[in-house]
Design a protein around this motif. Structure first.
Motif, short mmCIF file in Angstrom:
data_model
loop_
_atom_site.label_atom_id
_atom_site.label_comp_id
_atom_site.label_asym_id
_atom_site.label_seq_id
_atom_site.Cartn_x
_atom_site.Cartn_y
_atom_site.Cartn_z
N LYS A 1 4.15 1.41 5.11
CA LYS A 1 3.58 0.39 3.91
C LYS A 1 2.00 -0.02 4.30
N MET B 1 4.42 -5.48 -4.58
CA MET B 1 5.18 -3.75 -4.41
C MET B 1 6.38 -3.84 -4.64
N GLN C 1 8.00 -2.67 -7.74
CA GLN C 1 9.46 -1.22 -8.36
C GLN C 1 10.52 -1.56 -8.43
N GLY D 1 9.09 -1.68 -0.86
CA GLY D 1 7.75 -1.91 -0.38
C GLY D 1 6.72 -0.76 -0.10
N LEU E 1 4.85 2.51 -1.24
CA LEU E 1 4.48 3.17 -2.38
C LEU E 1 4.53 4.53 -1.51
N THR F 1 7.82 6.07 -6.46
CA THR F 1 6.82 4.35 -6.83
C THR F 1 5.12 5.26 -7.36
#
Length: 398
Positions: free
Chosen positions: A80, A346, A350, A365, A367, A371
């Protein structure tokens, strides 16, 4: 080679159940259930593959479930972090200094690696630094317990059960002590953190002692890493990553992994190198880890080898960038990226993207590639700069 502590490919339990049914009665229990029954099945499989029963007993007799391994497997929060945060954290002045010193200290081994496999010293040195701080931090999880735990767990047994069998083979060869060999929580061993199957396939005895000792022998670790990277398809003499400057008039929807142009075509669009020369004939993707206002890189075909080593975009880009620094590139221009999203934001993004029909994978969460791709498509539809960097502005638009 190390694919942890970062995510690996996942497989369905249904598929694995089908595999278990097809392979019974040779292997009665692929994963789960009574642990001792599971270990008996592993021994049966190992012996069927030609390994000795005594080596299997020596390896498995004291194996135990390690709950800390399962906890680590479920919580991989490092993903993250942003590229700038992660790269600044892992590419320290200490690692730069010691990386340069080790390339000099082991120059003859690195020369052999480049001669035999075409892999430059900075590439291996960057991995060596990021994985274990040049061997100083190799992990304190019992390797057999870690592998047995993850093989017994039904989340990814197709990955870890063969590694447990390979550990038995290493014990038979005298290259692993089941009671005392320690490593990473996911079973990787040594200075460059390799899984047992890869050690057996690609391990090299560079110091001539008759064993592949990746925990204690830097020459063995360097040569083995080179053999593995070469096997993955490294192209000798070609670049892997190059920092560039980009014009703000660029069509951002053409950026990202999987979208390539020749180096010459990127140059014609105004993309310019900050170091070295753009390789005009090679295909390259333009990477914007934190959007159009942050650092920018051309990723050449050799960059894909990093993704074979580890599937985390942030880790691989940081490792590849670190290798360019060891090769003489300057520190990146961090730019001034737009603020990103916190963990809760996040996950909210999503959830919204998933509701719109985009495949973002697990709402975690992180990326990841799914995503990023979804963000870029939605940005394009909304008339926003499609640089795949999720911002509060995008979340508000949705």
């Amino acid at each position: 080679m190390t694919r942890h502590p970062f995510p690996l490919k996942t497989f369905t339990v249904a598929a694995l159940t089908g595999l278990a049914l097809m392979t019974a009665p040779a292997v009665a229990q692929q994963c789960g259930g009574d642990f001792q029954t599971f270990l008996a099945g592993v021994k049966q499989e190992a012996v069927a593959k030609g390994l000795s029963a005594s080596a299997a007993d020596q390896t498995l007799s004291g194996a135990q479930i390690d709950r800390k391994v399962l906890s680590r497997d479920r919580a991989q929060g490092v993903f993250k972090m942003t590229f700038l945060d992660f790269s600044k954290r892992v590419i320290s002045s200490y690692r730069m200094k010691n990386g340069a010193a080790n390339m000099v200290k082991y120059a003859s081994v690195f020369d052999r690696v480049e001669s035999e496999y075409g892999v430059p010293a900075p590439v291996i040195t960057a991995f060596w630094a990021l994985e274990t701080d040049f061997g100083a931090v190799q992990g304190d999880f019992n390797t057999v317990n870690a592998l047995a735990t993850l093989a017994h767990d039904c989340r990814r047994p197709e990955l870890f059960r063969p590694q447990l069998i390979a550990a038995i083979e290493m014990v038979q060869h005298g290259d692993l002590d089941p009671q005392n060999t320690t490593g990473a929580w996911a079973g990787e061993i040594g200075m460059v953190q390799m899984l047992p199957e890869d050690i057996i396939k690609f391990g090299k005895d560079a110091d001539g002692d008759g064993h592949v000792r990746l925990k204690a022998s830097a020459p063995d670790a360097i040569l083995t890493a080179g053999a593995f990277i070469g096997h993955l398809g490294w192209q000798p003499g070609e670049p892997w990553l190059q920092e560039v400057t980009v014009p703000q008039s660029l069509n951002w929807a053409e950026t990202g992994l999987g979208k390539t142009k020749s180096g010459s075509d990127w140059a014609a669009l105004g993309v310019q190198p900050r170091w070295g020369q753009i390789s005009g004939n090679l295909p390259a993707s333009l990477l914007l880890p934190q959007g159009r206002k942050g650092p920018a890189f051309l990723a050449y075909p050799n960059y894909n080898i990093y993704l074979e080593w580890n599937q985390s975009f942030i880790y691989t880009t940081s490792a590849a960038y670190f290798a360019t620094r060891l090769a003489g590139a300057p520190r990146y221009d961090a730019g001034n990226p737009d603020p990103g999203l916190n963990d809760a934001q996040m996950k909210q993004l999503q959830t919204k993207l998933s509701a719109l029909g985009y495949d973002v994978g697990k709402i975690d969460g992180i990326l990841g590639a799914g995503t990023r791709n979804a963000v870029q498509q939605v940005q394009q539809q909304l008339g926003m700069p499609a640089d795949a960097w999720p911002t509060p502005a995008l979340l508000n638009r949705l």
